[in-house]
Motif scaffolding. Structure first.
Motif, PDB file in Angstrom:
ATOM      1  N   MET A   1      29.428 -98.565  -3.325  1.00 46.11           N
ATOM      2  CA  MET A   1      30.541 -98.091  -4.153  1.00 46.11           C
ATOM      3  C   MET A   1      31.351 -96.958  -3.502  1.00 46.11           C
ATOM      4  O   MET A   1      32.444 -96.629  -3.967  1.00 46.11           O
ATOM      5  CB  MET A   1      30.037 -97.637  -5.527  1.00 46.11           C
ATOM      6  CG  MET A   1      29.295 -96.312  -5.519  1.00 46.11           C
ATOM      7  SD  MET A   1      28.459 -96.017  -7.068  1.00 46.11           S
ATOM      8  CE  MET A   1      29.741 -95.199  -7.934  1.00 46.11           C
ATOM      9  N   LEU A   2      30.849 -96.399  -2.394  1.00 50.74           N
ATOM     10  CA  LEU A   2      31.518 -95.245  -1.777  1.00 50.74           C
ATOM     11  C   LEU A   2      33.027 -95.425  -1.534  1.00 50.74           C
ATOM     12  O   LEU A   2      33.811 -94.562  -1.913  1.00 50.74           O
ATOM     13  CB  LEU A   2      30.822 -94.874  -0.459  1.00 50.74           C
ATOM     14  CG  LEU A   2      29.637 -93.922  -0.563  1.00 50.74           C
ATOM     15  CD1 LEU A   2      29.001 -93.719   0.804  1.00 50.74           C
ATOM     16  CD2 LEU A   2      30.047 -92.580  -1.127  1.00 50.74           C
ATOM     17  N   PRO A   3      33.476 -96.544  -0.927  1.00 52.54           N
ATOM     18  CA  PRO A   3      34.926 -96.666  -0.679  1.00 52.54           C
ATOM     19  C   PRO A   3      35.746 -96.681  -1.966  1.00 52.54           C
ATOM     20  O   PRO A   3      36.908 -96.297  -1.967  1.00 52.54           O
ATOM     21  CB  PRO A   3      35.063 -98.015   0.043  1.00 52.54           C
ATOM     22  CG  PRO A   3      33.709 -98.341   0.539  1.00 52.54           C
ATOM     23  CD  PRO A   3      32.747 -97.699  -0.391  1.00 52.54           C
ATOM     24  N   LEU A   4      35.107 -97.108  -3.079  1.00 55.02           N
ATOM     25  CA  LEU A   4      35.838 -97.202  -4.348  1.00 55.02           C
ATOM     26  C   LEU A   4      36.052 -95.834  -4.990  1.00 55.02           C
ATOM     27  O   LEU A   4      36.888 -95.684  -5.870  1.00 55.02           O
ATOM     28  CB  LEU A   4      35.084 -98.123  -5.317  1.00 55.02           C
ATOM     29  CG  LEU A   4      34.798 -99.537  -4.793  1.00 55.02           C
ATOM     30  CD1 LEU A   4      33.933-100.306  -5.777  1.00 55.02           C
ATOM     31  CD2 LEU A   4      36.093-100.294  -4.561  1.00 55.02           C
ATOM     32  N   LEU A   5      35.290 -94.832  -4.534  1.00 57.26           N
ATOM     33  CA  LEU A   5      35.428 -93.499  -5.114  1.00 57.26           C
ATOM     34  C   LEU A   5      36.733 -92.827  -4.696  1.00 57.26           C
ATOM     35  O   LEU A   5      37.130 -91.827  -5.272  1.00 57.26           O
ATOM     36  CB  LEU A   5      34.238 -92.615  -4.712  1.00 57.26           C
ATOM     37  CG  LEU A   5      32.874 -93.054  -5.224  1.00 57.26           C
ATOM     38  CD1 LEU A   5      31.792 -92.104  -4.746  1.00 57.26           C
ATOM     39  CD2 LEU A   5      32.846 -93.121  -6.738  1.00 57.26           C
ATOM     40  N   PHE A   6      37.380 -93.383  -3.673  1.00 61.24           N
ATOM     41  CA  PHE A   6      38.651 -92.793  -3.236  1.00 61.24           C
ATOM     42  C   PHE A   6      39.841 -93.477  -3.895  1.00 61.24           C
ATOM     43  O   PHE A   6      40.981 -93.238  -3.550  1.00 61.24           O
ATOM     44  CB  PHE A   6      38.770 -92.856  -1.710  1.00 61.24           C
ATOM     45  CG  PHE A   6      37.636 -92.161  -1.031  1.00 61.24           C
ATOM     46  CD1 PHE A   6      37.494 -90.789  -1.133  1.00 61.24           C
ATOM     47  CD2 PHE A   6      36.684 -92.872  -0.319  1.00 61.24           C
ATOM     48  CE1 PHE A   6      36.431 -90.146  -0.549  1.00 61.24           C
ATOM     49  CE2 PHE A   6      35.614 -92.241   0.273  1.00 61.24           C
ATOM     50  CZ  PHE A   6      35.493 -90.869   0.162  1.00 61.24           C
ATOM     51  N   ASP A   7      39.552 -94.373  -4.807  1.00 57.42           N
ATOM     52  CA  ASP A   7      40.602 -95.111  -5.504  1.00 57.42           C
ATOM     53  C   ASP A   7      40.538 -94.759  -6.993  1.00 57.42           C
ATOM     54  O   ASP A   7      39.535 -94.241  -7.458  1.00 57.42           O
ATOM     55  CB  ASP A   7      40.335 -96.618  -5.312  1.00 57.42           C
ATOM     56  CG  ASP A   7      41.625 -97.391  -5.255  1.00 57.42           C
ATOM     57  OD1 ASP A   7      42.663 -96.831  -5.655  1.00 57.42           O
ATOM     58  OD2 ASP A   7      41.596 -98.562  -4.829  1.00 57.42           O
ATOM     59  N   LYS A   8      41.616 -95.039  -7.708  1.00 57.19           N
ATOM     60  CA  LYS A   8      41.604 -94.717  -9.142  1.00 57.19           C
ATOM     61  C   LYS A   8      41.102 -95.919  -9.934  1.00 57.19           C
ATOM     62  O   LYS A   8      41.874 -96.717 -10.451  1.00 57.19           O
ATOM     63  CB  LYS A   8      43.007 -94.322  -9.588  1.00 57.19           C
ATOM     64  CG  LYS A   8      43.413 -92.954  -9.101  1.00 57.19           C
ATOM     65  CD  LYS A   8      44.862 -92.681  -9.330  1.00 57.19           C
ATOM     66  CE  LYS A   8      45.239 -91.355  -8.681  1.00 57.19           C
ATOM     67  NZ  LYS A   8      46.674 -91.186  -8.549  1.00 57.19           N
ATOM     68  N   LEU A   9      39.791 -96.058  -9.991  1.00 54.69           N
ATOM     69  CA  LEU A   9      39.192 -97.186 -10.706  1.00 54.69           C
ATOM     70  C   LEU A   9      38.245 -96.667 -11.782  1.00 54.69           C
ATOM     71  O   LEU A   9      37.641 -95.600 -11.619  1.00 54.69           O
ATOM     72  CB  LEU A   9      38.391 -98.063  -9.731  1.00 54.69           C
ATOM     73  CG  LEU A   9      39.165 -98.791  -8.634  1.00 54.69           C
ATOM     74  CD1 LEU A   9      38.201 -99.397  -7.637  1.00 54.69           C
ATOM     75  CD2 LEU A   9      40.047 -99.884  -9.220  1.00 54.69           C
TER      76      LEU A   9
ATOM     77  N   ASN B   1      41.346 -97.354   3.599  1.00 55.55           N
ATOM     78  CA  ASN B   1      40.497 -97.593   2.431  1.00 55.55           C
ATOM     79  C   ASN B   1      40.732 -98.972   1.819  1.00 55.55           C
ATOM     80  O   ASN B   1      39.790 -99.647   1.416  1.00 55.55           O
ATOM     81  CB  ASN B   1      40.775 -96.488   1.395  1.00 55.55           C
ATOM     82  CG  ASN B   1      39.987 -96.672   0.125  1.00 55.55           C
ATOM     83  OD1 ASN B   1      40.532 -97.049  -0.897  1.00 55.55           O
ATOM     84  ND2 ASN B   1      38.690 -96.441   0.190  1.00 55.55           N
TER      85      ASN B   1
ATOM     86  N   LYS C   1      34.724 -87.985  -9.547  1.00 53.57           N
ATOM     87  CA  LYS C   1      34.270 -88.659  -8.330  1.00 53.57           C
ATOM     88  C   LYS C   1      34.020 -87.667  -7.200  1.00 53.57           C
ATOM     89  O   LYS C   1      33.090 -87.818  -6.417  1.00 53.57           O
ATOM     90  CB  LYS C   1      35.311 -89.702  -7.911  1.00 53.57           C
ATOM     91  CG  LYS C   1      35.327 -90.906  -8.837  1.00 53.57           C
ATOM     92  CD  LYS C   1      36.471 -91.805  -8.542  1.00 53.57           C
ATOM     93  CE  LYS C   1      36.533 -92.942  -9.542  1.00 53.57           C
ATOM     94  NZ  LYS C   1      37.744 -93.739  -9.395  1.00 53.57           N
TER      95      LYS C   1
ATOM     96  N   SER D   1      34.770 -96.872 -14.163  1.00 55.95           N
ATOM     97  CA  SER D   1      33.371 -97.172 -13.819  1.00 55.95           C
ATOM     98  C   SER D   1      33.099 -98.666 -13.931  1.00 55.95           C
ATOM     99  O   SER D   1      32.346 -99.242 -13.140  1.00 55.95           O
ATOM    100  CB  SER D   1      32.425 -96.425 -14.751  1.00 55.95           C
ATOM    101  OG  SER D   1      32.711 -95.071 -14.708  1.00 55.95           O
TER     102      SER D   1
ATOM    103  N   ILE E   1      34.522-100.457 -10.978  1.00 54.25           N
ATOM    104  CA  ILE E   1      33.677-100.175  -9.810  1.00 54.25           C
ATOM    105  C   ILE E   1      32.428-101.061  -9.847  1.00 54.25           C
ATOM    106  O   ILE E   1      32.085-101.711  -8.853  1.00 54.25           O
ATOM    107  CB  ILE E   1      33.295 -98.671  -9.749  1.00 54.25           C
ATOM    108  CG1 ILE E   1      34.533 -97.842  -9.374  1.00 54.25           C
ATOM    109  CG2 ILE E   1      32.176 -98.416  -8.752  1.00 54.25           C
ATOM    110  CD1 ILE E   1      34.324 -96.351  -9.369  1.00 54.25           C
TER     111      ILE E   1
ATOM    112  N   ARG F   1      29.709-103.106   1.732  1.00 56.36           N
ATOM    113  CA  ARG F   1      30.541-101.915   1.610  1.00 56.36           C
ATOM    114  C   ARG F   1      31.910-102.145   2.245  1.00 56.36           C
ATOM    115  O   ARG F   1      32.930-101.677   1.760  1.00 56.36           O
ATOM    116  CB  ARG F   1      29.838-100.725   2.286  1.00 56.36           C
ATOM    117  CG  ARG F   1      30.518 -99.399   2.069  1.00 56.36           C
ATOM    118  CD  ARG F   1      29.811 -98.287   2.813  1.00 56.36           C
ATOM    119  NE  ARG F   1      29.869 -98.499   4.248  1.00 56.36           N
ATOM    120  CZ  ARG F   1      29.279 -97.718   5.158  1.00 56.36           C
ATOM    121  NH1 ARG F   1      28.578 -96.688   4.764  1.00 56.36           N
ATOM    122  NH2 ARG F   1      29.370 -97.973   6.440  1.00 56.36           N
TER     123      ARG F   1
ATOM    124  N   LEU G   1      35.581 -94.578   5.532  1.00 54.79           N
ATOM    125  CA  LEU G   1      35.703 -95.366   4.303  1.00 54.79           C
ATOM    126  C   LEU G   1      37.009 -95.086   3.559  1.00 54.79           C
ATOM    127  O   LEU G   1      37.262 -95.671   2.513  1.00 54.79           O
ATOM    128  CB  LEU G   1      34.518 -95.094   3.376  1.00 54.79           C
ATOM    129  CG  LEU G   1      33.150 -95.447   3.953  1.00 54.79           C
ATOM    130  CD1 LEU G   1      32.051 -95.107   2.979  1.00 54.79           C
ATOM    131  CD2 LEU G   1      33.079 -96.924   4.328  1.00 54.79           C
TER     132      LEU G   1
END
Lengths: 181, 228
Positions: free
Chosen positions: B107-115, B84, A3, B117, B120, B156, A102
């Motif tokens: 999807m940007l905020p989800l990139l900082f979480d452990k999810l 977040n 990511k 694909s 997401i 978002r 964000l």
């Protein structure tokens, strides 16, 4: 990590699309720095050997002058890189603010910035050294030495990042959300 | 729930030693599932207040409790995680990455979480459906209208299913009809259980909220009105 790389790739793409000139200067600067640095330093071992053989003040002066020249060139390259880093970080100010909004922590924003500049410097150095291999038709040993130099030079050109003057734009943009308003 | 007591914030103007008191002792309580408008003229301190509520800016003095957590005790990493997962932002200028498509922006905020694909993708699709732009997911943001861009920003903001949505002049760049649609969207999100705080200088927008708070010169000038 995937990511982080995705975010870095997005940032690189955005910068190359929106700021072609500064990004071209940045990459060209890295390549030129690499060539000058390697050219100057490559003659130092020969001069040192000459000094050991002759033990004359003339040979010592020559070695010293070459070392001074190399240091001066490195200092100029260093300042150039430092300035270019600052430009790149300034370009990213708005994006850093969006990322922090964000939910990116300061550490994550800085990691992404470092990844971006590392990718740029490593690819710049790699390009310069590989082109040297191609043009001078060097053997495999030289190729290995060049690969090591890529890593070392990339590490050296990442040094400016640790100067507060360079870090400031990143931290400022992180702290100062008002820039976006 | 947001509880703010005697909050103060001072800025030093760049290039001079002059200090500006942006907030001079603010007391606000926002309960869960409320829809509140914070009104005031330009420079009144409303955006500063929103940034502090959103954990973007720090404050100098006072107390701020977010869902019972004393915000002043949070490390940078924990504050970022809270931002977040619990807070969504919607800004007047949308703050989107114009060169990228709608899906990437959402999807940007989800990139900082452990999810994964898949997770997401599911979350992004749900958010896009919620704001009725699921058919635009592959369109570049730069090619969208103002109203569509604001819907992307709202998608978002809600993609991580936050409890709070903070909107700073969300209709400031939109025409009357589109403003109405965006406010309708905020109302429906509020009906679904989101707490919404809208910063505005537009009385028409403020009137559509359940409660209004007016700020002037860093102070609350109107008593908090009774919920409609």
């Amino acid at each position: 990590m995937k990511k982080y790389l995705l975010l870095t790739w997005m940032r690189l793409r955005k910068n190359f699309v929106e700021h072609k000139l500064i990004m071209t200067f940045y990459c060209a600067g890295t390549i030129i720095c690499n060539r000058i640095f390697v050219e100057v330093f490559s003659s130092v071992p020969d001069l040192y050997e000459q000094y050991l053989e002759q033990r004359t003040s003339w040979a010592a002066e020559l070695l010293l002058l070459k070392l001074l020249e190399a240091t001066l060139i490195y200092a100029i390259c260093f300042c150039g890189c430092a300035y270019l880093y600052k430009c790149v970080f300034d370009l990213n100010r708005e994006q850093n603010v969006i990322l922090s909004m964000l939910g990116a922590s300061k550490r994550k924003v800085i990691t992404i910035c470092l990844l971006e500049t590392s990718i740029l410097t490593i690819s710049g150095n790699l390009l310069a050294d590989l082109s040297a291999v191609f043009f001078y038709r060097l053997d495999i040993l030289a190729y290995i030495v060049i690969l090591v130099s890529v890593v070392l030079l990339s590490a050296l050109t990442t040094l400016p990042f640790f100067i507060p003057y360079i870090r400031k734009p990143i931290l400022d943009s992180y702290r100062n959300f008002r820039d976006l308003e | 729930m947001i509880e703010i007591r005697d909050l103060k914030k001072t800025y030093t103007i760049k290039g001079s030693k002059e200090k500006v008191n942006a907030l001079r002792g603010i007391d606000i309580t926002v309960n869960d599932r409320e829809m509140v408008a914070i009104q005031g003229r330009s420079g009144a301190g409303k955006s500063t207040l929103l940034n502090i509520i959103g954990l973007i800016e720090s404050y100098d003095d006072g107390e701020y409790m977010l869902n019972g957590i004393d915000v002043s005790t949070l490390s940078d990493g924990k504050a970022a995680k809270l931002r977040n997962q619990r807070i969504g932002f919607v800004l007047q200028d949308y703050s989107l990455l114009e060169k990228y498509n709608v899906k990437t922006n959402v999807m940007l905020p989800l990139l900082f979480d452990k999810l994964s694909s898949r997770e997401i993708d599911e979350k992004v699709n749900r958010a896009l459906e919620a704001v009725n732009i699921d058919d635009l997911s592959h369109r570049k943001v730069a090619h969208l209208s103002g109203g569509q861009k604001q819907r992307v920003a709202i998608a978002r903001a809600i993609v991580n299913d936050p409890s709070f949505i903070l909107a700073d002049e969300p209709t400031g760049a939109l025409d009357t009809k589109t403003s109405g649609e965006i406010m309708e969207l905020f109302r429906s999100l509020n009906d679904e259980g989101k707490t919404i705080i809208i910063i505005t200088h537009d009385p028409i927008v403020a009137d559509q909220c359940k409660r209004k708070i007016e700020i002037s010169d860093g102070r609350i000038v109107s008593p908090e009105q009774v919920e409609k």
